[in-house]
Enzyme design. Sequence first.
Site, short mmCIF file in Angstrom:
data_model
loop_
_atom_site.label_atom_id
_atom_site.label_comp_id
_atom_site.label_asym_id
_atom_site.label_seq_id
_atom_site.Cartn_x
_atom_site.Cartn_y
_atom_site.Cartn_z
N ASP A 180 -8.19 20.14 25.25
CA ASP A 180 -9.19 20.09 26.31
C ASP A 180 -10.29 19.07 26.02
O ASP A 180 -10.93 18.58 26.96
CB ASP A 180 -9.83 21.46 26.49
CG ASP A 180 -8.95 22.41 27.28
OD1 ASP A 180 -7.95 21.95 27.86
OD2 ASP A 180 -9.26 23.61 27.34
N TYR A 218 1.48 38.58 35.53
CA TYR A 218 2.69 38.63 34.69
C TYR A 218 2.40 39.53 33.49
O TYR A 218 1.26 39.66 33.05
CB TYR A 218 3.15 37.25 34.24
CG TYR A 218 2.10 36.35 33.61
CD1 TYR A 218 1.74 36.49 32.28
CD2 TYR A 218 1.49 35.35 34.35
CE1 TYR A 218 0.80 35.65 31.69
CE2 TYR A 218 0.55 34.51 33.79
CZ TYR A 218 0.21 34.66 32.46
OH TYR A 218 -0.73 33.84 31.89
N ARG A 269 -3.27 35.18 24.57
CA ARG A 269 -3.86 34.06 23.85
C ARG A 269 -4.22 34.44 22.41
O ARG A 269 -3.97 33.68 21.47
CB ARG A 269 -5.10 33.57 24.60
CG ARG A 269 -5.74 32.33 24.01
CD ARG A 269 -6.94 31.92 24.85
NE ARG A 269 -6.55 31.47 26.17
CZ ARG A 269 -6.35 30.20 26.49
NH1 ARG A 269 -6.49 29.25 25.59
NH2 ARG A 269 -6.02 29.86 27.71
#
Length: 399
Positions: free
Chosen positions: A298, A220, A117
């Site tokens: 969001d 991952y 991120r």
Amino acid sequence: MWGEAQTPQEPMELKGLKISVIGAGIGGLTAALALRRQGAAVTVLEQAEAISEVGAGLQITPNGVSVLKALGLASDLAWSSQRARAVVLRGHRRGQEVLRLDLDEYAAGQNYYFVHRSDLVKILAGAARREGVQVRLLQKAERVEPGPQPVVHLGNGAQCGGDLVVGADGLHSRTRVALNGERKPFFTGQVAWRATVPNHLNLPPEAQVFMGPGRHLVAYPLRDGSLVNLVAVQERRAWADEGWHFQDDPANLRAAFSSFGGNAAALLDAVEEVLLWGLFRHPVAARWHGENTAILGDAAHPTLPFMAQGANLALEDAWVLARTLQESPGIKAGLALYQSRRRERAQKVVQAASRNAWKYHLRAPLNWPAHQVLKLGSRYAPQKMVSQFDWIYRHDVTA
């Protein structure tokens, strides 16, 4: 009058329009960049002391990649991430493979990426600053007043605004409250831990999902493959605070997943620091815009992390907001068009994510037959299994 030709309304000129964007996350920075590219004078208000991002890995799916490509950032994303080659579902006790979907074969031409991120935020922030976006740190928005000249009231007592205020201020958005009022979310009965660990197992660029009774673990690789991102979700009755800023003891994570073996156990054993957050459901906002004020990401439609669409929807929102403003004769018309293009899709994706978690949490005796069905599907109808969510992943808002 009847019979008279109507003069078409000219699109609005964004050049010189003063826009304040609240929040320097993925959605806010993308919106700032896209609006600046249209000529607007954009200021980003960020409450933190530096542009950074709490959290770890996320998945950028083809619908999000299309936005980054249109912004000229696809190469930066590719250099900073791992391109996903497959999705693998595994049993929890030994990590035995239940289903494998080869993305190179069954999603040809559609790129999926695993990215840290903070790396994506860095890419977006750098591009925005190069274009002339002004970023002001330590600017916490306490209250937003829509109006002819919308006002953002900051925690330090200052005020700012402009011709348009865009709230990309996340789960606890003050802009959302200004448009929709206060509405408390409800706890879903699930919590999630997030951590990164060294990739000592040399895991390939695949999304590995370890499925257990009432819980699952996703793993991952990130960056150059040296890190592994972990997200562990557990069903529980106990309430947990919303947000992902809560440090937890790794021993609690390992205890909750003590029945997981194989690579899952090895990954969990490597966790030294972990964040815990409760998963809450918020309704998709009824109003995405007011007078010269809008929300995205969001702030408009928080989503559970079971379709990997939080960041991707924010990227889509930001692009569409800039485009609809450019296409429309004024801010009011542009914002109305923005909501009409985005709300139904966001609501559908949020619903899909909310329905998806149970598939990984089946308990005996249902889990064994369900896994057999998955095995048969991956053997005889893999293309169908991959394409069932094409309506999400192949959607291109830039087309």
